[in-house]
Design a protein around this motif. Structure first.
Motif, PDB file in Angstrom:
ATOM      1  N   CYS A   9       1.018  -1.657   0.338  1.00 40.58           N
ATOM      2  CA  CYS A   9       0.021   0.024  -0.468  1.00 40.58           C
ATOM      3  C   CYS A   9       1.030   1.147   0.088  1.00 40.58           C
ATOM      4  O   CYS A   9       0.186   2.098  -1.094  1.00 40.58           O
ATOM      5  N   LYS A  10       2.096   1.151   0.835  1.00 41.21           N
ATOM      6  CA  LYS A  10       3.157   2.268   0.406  1.00 41.21           C
ATOM      7  C   LYS A  10       3.536   1.718  -0.213  1.00 41.21           C
ATOM      8  O   LYS A  10       3.665   3.533  -0.942  1.00 41.21           O
ATOM      9  N   ALA A  11       3.862   1.227  -1.106  1.00 40.13           N
ATOM     10  CA  ALA A  11       4.467   1.379  -2.705  1.00 40.13           C
ATOM     11  C   ALA A  11       3.610   2.583  -3.130  1.00 40.13           C
ATOM     12  O   ALA A  11       4.309   3.044  -4.502  1.00 40.13           O
ATOM     13  N   LEU A  12       2.280   1.982  -3.335  1.00 41.36           N
ATOM     14  CA  LEU A  12       1.343   2.417  -4.331  1.00 41.36           C
ATOM     15  C   LEU A  12       0.800   3.753  -3.774  1.00 41.36           C
ATOM     16  O   LEU A  12       0.878   4.759  -4.608  1.00 41.36           O
ATOM     17  N   LEU A  20       4.949   7.381 -10.830  1.00 38.05           N
ATOM     18  CA  LEU A  20       5.612   6.777 -11.736  1.00 38.05           C
ATOM     19  C   LEU A  20       4.722   6.279 -12.988  1.00 38.05           C
ATOM     20  O   LEU A  20       4.776   5.320 -13.373  1.00 38.05           O
ATOM     21  N   TYR A  21       3.284   6.335 -12.392  1.00 36.97           N
ATOM     22  CA  TYR A  21       2.339   5.879 -13.169  1.00 36.97           C
ATOM     23  C   TYR A  21       2.052   5.825 -14.885  1.00 36.97           C
ATOM     24  O   TYR A  21       1.999   5.482 -15.412  1.00 36.97           O
ATOM     25  N   ARG A  22       3.153   7.202 -14.752  1.00 33.02           N
ATOM     26  CA  ARG A  22       2.826   8.119 -16.407  1.00 33.02           C
ATOM     27  C   ARG A  22       3.884   7.188 -17.371  1.00 33.02           C
ATOM     28  O   ARG A  22       3.946   7.567 -17.999  1.00 33.02           O
ATOM     29  N   SER A  23       5.042   5.797 -16.985  1.00 35.22           N
ATOM     30  CA  SER A  23       5.609   5.643 -18.048  1.00 35.22           C
ATOM     31  C   SER A  23       4.414   4.680 -18.894  1.00 35.22           C
ATOM     32  O   SER A  23       4.994   4.437 -19.864  1.00 35.22           O
ATOM     33  N   SER A  24       3.613   4.209 -18.081  1.00 31.52           N
ATOM     34  CA  SER A  24       2.608   3.789 -19.208  1.00 31.52           C
ATOM     35  C   SER A  24       1.120   4.018 -19.348  1.00 31.52           C
ATOM     36  O   SER A  24       0.295   4.016 -19.835  1.00 31.52           O
ATOM     37  N   HIS A  25       0.702   5.284 -18.257  1.00 30.46           N
ATOM     38  CA  HIS A  25      -0.325   5.541 -18.395  1.00 30.46           C
ATOM     39  C   HIS A  25      -0.836   6.555 -17.675  1.00 30.46           C
ATOM     40  O   HIS A  25      -0.529   7.647 -17.301  1.00 30.46           O
ATOM     41  N   ARG A  26      -1.910   7.689 -18.451  1.00 30.28           N
ATOM     42  CA  ARG A  26      -2.207   8.965 -17.736  1.00 30.28           C
ATOM     43  C   ARG A  26      -2.392   9.659 -16.511  1.00 30.28           C
ATOM     44  O   ARG A  26      -2.134  10.554 -16.157  1.00 30.28           O
ATOM     45  N   THR A  27      -3.228   8.300 -16.544  1.00 35.33           N
ATOM     46  CA  THR A  27      -3.699   9.004 -14.974  1.00 35.33           C
ATOM     47  C   THR A  27      -3.764   7.602 -13.897  1.00 35.33           C
ATOM     48  O   THR A  27      -3.349   6.618 -14.382  1.00 35.33           O
ATOM     49  N   CYS A  32      -4.523   1.786 -11.664  1.00 33.34           N
ATOM     50  CA  CYS A  32      -4.813   0.905 -10.709  1.00 33.34           C
ATOM     51  C   CYS A  32      -6.011   0.079 -11.115  1.00 33.34           C
ATOM     52  O   CYS A  32      -6.004  -1.046 -10.620  1.00 33.34           O
ATOM     53  N   ARG A  33      -6.431   0.913 -11.915  1.00 37.53           N
ATOM     54  CA  ARG A  33      -7.652  -0.547 -12.427  1.00 37.53           C
ATOM     55  C   ARG A  33      -6.942  -1.095 -13.629  1.00 37.53           C
ATOM     56  O   ARG A  33      -7.593  -2.063 -13.844  1.00 37.53           O
ATOM     57  N   ASP A  34      -5.792  -1.288 -14.325  1.00 37.37           N
ATOM     58  CA  ASP A  34      -5.938  -1.535 -15.476  1.00 37.37           C
ATOM     59  C   ASP A  34      -4.768  -2.263 -15.131  1.00 37.37           C
ATOM     60  O   ASP A  34      -4.591  -3.798 -15.020  1.00 37.37           O
ATOM     61  N   ARG A  35      -3.706  -2.328 -13.735  1.00 37.53           N
ATOM     62  CA  ARG A  35      -2.650  -3.050 -12.932  1.00 37.53           C
ATOM     63  C   ARG A  35      -3.655  -3.808 -11.890  1.00 37.53           C
ATOM     64  O   ARG A  35      -3.074  -4.820 -11.857  1.00 37.53           O
ATOM     65  N   PHE A  36      -4.215  -2.784 -11.450  1.00 38.65           N
ATOM     66  CA  PHE A  36      -4.828  -4.280  -9.743  1.00 38.65           C
ATOM     67  C   PHE A  36      -6.121  -4.544 -10.154  1.00 38.65           C
ATOM     68  O   PHE A  36      -6.599  -5.311  -9.015  1.00 38.65           O
ATOM     69  N   SER A  39     -11.100   0.081  -7.890  1.00 40.17           N
ATOM     70  CA  SER A  39     -11.121   1.918  -8.761  1.00 40.17           C
ATOM     71  C   SER A  39     -10.316   3.260  -7.566  1.00 40.17           C
ATOM     72  O   SER A  39      -9.845   2.611  -6.522  1.00 40.17           O
ATOM     73  N   ARG A  40     -10.969   3.991  -8.086  1.00 42.00           N
ATOM     74  CA  ARG A  40     -10.400   4.967  -7.412  1.00 42.00           C
ATOM     75  C   ARG A  40     -10.637   5.007  -5.878  1.00 42.00           C
ATOM     76  O   ARG A  40     -10.040   5.647  -5.240  1.00 42.00           O
ATOM     77  N   ARG A  41     -11.837   4.397  -5.660  1.00 41.79           N
ATOM     78  CA  ARG A  41     -12.182   4.520  -3.906  1.00 41.79           C
ATOM     79  C   ARG A  41     -11.097   3.941  -3.572  1.00 41.79           C
ATOM     80  O   ARG A  41     -10.842   3.458  -2.313  1.00 41.79           O
ATOM     81  N   GLN A  42     -10.844   2.341  -3.491  1.00 42.22           N
ATOM     82  CA  GLN A  42     -10.170   1.143  -2.953  1.00 42.22           C
ATOM     83  C   GLN A  42      -9.082   1.659  -2.986  1.00 42.22           C
ATOM     84  O   GLN A  42      -8.388   1.134  -2.105  1.00 42.22           O
ATOM     85  N   SER A  43      -7.978   2.219  -4.228  1.00 43.86           N
ATOM     86  CA  SER A  43      -6.732   2.595  -4.381  1.00 43.86           C
ATOM     87  C   SER A  43      -6.592   3.861  -3.083  1.00 43.86           C
ATOM     88  O   SER A  43      -5.979   3.915  -2.666  1.00 43.86           O
ATOM     89  N   TYR A  44      -7.175   4.596  -2.873  1.00 43.97           N
ATOM     90  CA  TYR A  44      -7.166   5.507  -1.467  1.00 43.97           C
ATOM     91  C   TYR A  44      -6.631   4.833  -0.365  1.00 43.97           C
ATOM     92  O   TYR A  44      -7.016   5.264   0.209  1.00 43.97           O
ATOM     93  N   LEU A  45      -8.209   3.908  -0.318  1.00 39.74           N
ATOM     94  CA  LEU A  45      -7.950   3.245   0.706  1.00 39.74           C
ATOM     95  C   LEU A  45      -7.027   2.268   1.266  1.00 39.74           C
ATOM     96  O   LEU A  45      -7.358   2.698   2.460  1.00 39.74           O
TER      97      LEU A  45
END
Length: 237
Positions: A9-12, A20-27, A32-36, A39-45
């Motif tokens: 979670c800390k790495a996220l 660092l996500y910008r090497s493969s995604h715009r946002t 998070c949606r494509d890799r894991f 949802s936006r909410r789950q990532s922030y939780l």
């Protein structure tokens, strides 16, 4: 093994903060949606859970190093101040007979702490407030920013800022006491800034948007309006 989940979670969070996500995604949300599959909410939780976990590690000797093993055990404590989080976990471990407590036990303990410190929530949807970071690590870098209240909860408000939505305790909000027309004007500005920010433009653009997110007035200057309009047209193109 207990730490592995929260280290992830800390790495996220680091991936988001350093973009660092910008090497493969715009946002960050797209990544998070494509890799894991988050949802936006789950990532922030998950990222909020890592902050609480780090706080508990500081006093883990007091509960025989019984640390959370899942995000669900930590989620209720994200509503509390750091010292209250430690108090809640100590009590939850005690109620669980010295074992790692379930999410339900933690939630019940948190609820009792919140009832003890309950203050009336007088904020209204659409109200513009200033963020008071104080000693809350979850609001690091947000002190002095303005935000628009989007949801009013019992002990907190969900607010929209220049870079997304956050759940903020009442003690970390201060109303600007803007007139209704000024609040609506700032809501529109907030939506515009947020759309540009989420498009993933250059870092220099993000810094400009961050500056707009710290305005202490209910309007954009002519130059600020012109620059924001240019960025909006860039997104459309």
């Amino acid at each position: 093994m207990e730490r592995a989940f929260f280290e992830a979670c800390k790495a996220l969070a680091e991936l988001r903060d350093r973009r660092l996500y910008r090497s493969s995604h715009r946002t960050f949300e797209d990544y998070c949606r494509d890799r894991f599959g988050h949802s936006r909410r789950q990532s922030y939780l998950l990222m909020d859970a890592a902050v609480v976990f780090d706080n508990l590690v500081e006093i883990c000797d007091q509960f025989d190093h019984k640390l959370p093993t899942a995000e669900g055990q930590v989620r209720p404590m994200t509503k509390l101040e750091p010292q209250e989080q430690q108090e809640a976990w100590l009590r939850a471990v005690e109620l669980a007979g010295g074992k790692v407590p379930t999410g339900r036990i933690v939630k019940d303990v948190v609820q009792r702490i919140m009832e003890r410190t309950q203050v009336p929530n007088t904020y209204q949807i659409g109200e513009v407030c200033q963020i008071l970071a104080k000693d809350n690590p979850e609001l690091r870098g947000k002190g002095g920013c303005w935000a628009v209240v989007s949801t009013v909860n019992d002990f907190s408000c969900t607010v929209t800022m220049w870079d997304g939505e956050y759940a903020v305790g009442l003690q970390h909000l201060k109303s600007y006491n803007y007139l209704p027309a000024e609040c609506e004007q700032m809501r529109v500005i907030c939506d515009r800034i947020n759309r540009v920010y989420s498009s993933g433009l250059e870092d220099s653009v993000q810094k400009f948007l961050e500056m707009l997110g710290k305005l202490n007035r209910a309007y954009l200057t002519a130059l600020e309006e012109k620059l924001l309009s240019v960025l909006e047209s860039e997104i459309k193109d």
